[in-house]
Design an enzyme around this catalytic site. Structure first.
Site, PDB file in Angstrom:
ATOM      1  N   LYS A  10       1.409  11.939  -9.679  1.00 35.76           N
ATOM      2  CA  LYS A  10       2.094  12.601 -10.350  1.00 35.76           C
ATOM      3  C   LYS A  10       2.898  11.773 -11.339  1.00 35.76           C
ATOM      4  O   LYS A  10       2.952  10.438 -11.368  1.00 35.76           O
ATOM      5  CB  LYS A  10       3.269  13.278  -9.495  1.00 35.76           C
ATOM      6  CG  LYS A  10       4.114  12.241  -8.529  1.00 35.76           C
ATOM      7  CD  LYS A  10       5.386  11.701  -9.224  1.00 35.76           C
ATOM      8  CE  LYS A  10       5.970  10.772  -8.245  1.00 35.76           C
ATOM      9  NZ  LYS A  10       6.831   9.700  -9.310  1.00 35.76           N
ATOM     10  N   ASP A 134       8.222  12.510  -1.794  1.00 34.02           N
ATOM     11  CA  ASP A 134       7.241  12.950  -2.663  1.00 34.02           C
ATOM     12  C   ASP A 134       6.154  13.880  -2.184  1.00 34.02           C
ATOM     13  O   ASP A 134       5.585  14.478  -2.894  1.00 34.02           O
ATOM     14  CB  ASP A 134       6.551  11.827  -3.630  1.00 34.02           C
ATOM     15  CG  ASP A 134       7.443  11.112  -4.678  1.00 34.02           C
ATOM     16  OD1 ASP A 134       8.682  11.829  -4.937  1.00 34.02           O
ATOM     17  OD2 ASP A 134       7.188  10.132  -4.906  1.00 34.02           O
TER      18      ASP A 134
END
Length: 281
Positions: A10, A134
């Site tokens: 990401k 995350d």
């Protein structure tokens, strides 16, 4: 039965620190997007849990996030399922790209299928949050605003596919060290309109996106590793339409409206990775 899945990294289009929590973590407001750069994991039924990373078996009891994810699933259900897991790494470590969290999330998804657990996404996210901030985003993927420590997610549709060139200098940075440098340095907290930022990115208005974006951890990270600032300037000089450090660094990424300009920038940048943003998988 064998499953092979991709664990996507990401990027942070933005990262705003909103304050420190009683538990010592920081409240954040971020715009995050999954990208095509990924690790590859394979899973097979087995009596015991084992993990091989890039051809090297890890010793029993290793605390790799893949093994921790598998163990957390078993603990949550009071079971003792096994699996033979292999991991091929492509995502740089200590990079702000969420590689460990992506591997963890992919393990939860794969073993939920392999072990026929039928747990909903929300339950996997609750288990994953205990392993890494995350992980809930990496389970969901796509484009999303992330608040809290990263667990409060607002999905944003029509995620754009954008060419990216990225470099991870200096072997990466320690996230706790960057947050400490932010705190010790007295760096300000910024407010970001992440929904407006998302709209600008979807419209291809990179100038507006750059103006709306900020990463509160960039300044302390640059103090710890000046090469980060040098790379940001390097990408601007190569015609990048948007430049930012992702997460707590040390990866610097540049976004381009033009694929050929992106390829040329990658060729002119030692150690560069050329990839693209990704929609939900």
């Amino acid at each position: 039965m064998k499953l092979t899945l991709h664990a996507h990294a990401k990027i942070n289009w933005s990262l705003s620190i909103c304050g420190e929590r009683p538990d010592g973590y920081h409240s954040l407001d971020m715009l995050m997007q999954s990208i095509e750069l990924c690790d590859v994991l394979s899973f097979e039924s087995a009596r015991f849990l084992t993990l091989t990373v890039d051809g090297q078996p890890l010793p029993t009891g290793n605390r790799n996030l893949v093994i921790r994810a598998a163990s957390a699933l078993n603990e949550a259900l009071g079971q003792h399922n096994g699996a033979r897991i292999t991991l091929k790494k492509s995502i740089p470590t200590r990079a702000g790209l969420g590689g460990g969290s992506a591997d963890c999330a992919t393990t939860l998804i794969a073993l939920n299928r392999l072990w026929n657990l039928r747990l909903p996404l929300r339950t996997l996210q609750q288990i994953g949050l205990k392993l890494g901030a995350d992980v809930p985003f990496c389970l969901q993927q796509g484009l999303a605003r992330a608040e809290g420590v990263g667990e409060i997610l607002t999905p944003i549709g029509d995620a754009p596919r954008i060419p990216l060139v990225m470099v991870t200098p200096g072997g990466g940075l320690s996230t706790p060290a960057v947050f400490k440098a932010w705190s010790d340095g007295g760096d300000p907290m910024t407010q970001i309109d992440n929904l407006a930022l998302a709209d600008a990115l979807k419209a291809g208005d990179f100038a507006r996106a750059q103006a709306l974006s900020h990463n509160d951890l960039e300044a302390p990270a640059v103090r710890l590793m000046p090469r980060i600032g040098e790379l940001m300037e390097h990408f601007r000089n190569l015609g990048a339409d948007f430049v930012r450090m992702t997460g707590s660094g040390s990866t610097v990424f540049a976004a381009f409206a033009n694929e050929e300009v992106a390829r040329r920038a990658a060729q002119l940048t030692p150690g560069a990775i050329l990839t693209h943003t990704a929609a939900p998988i």
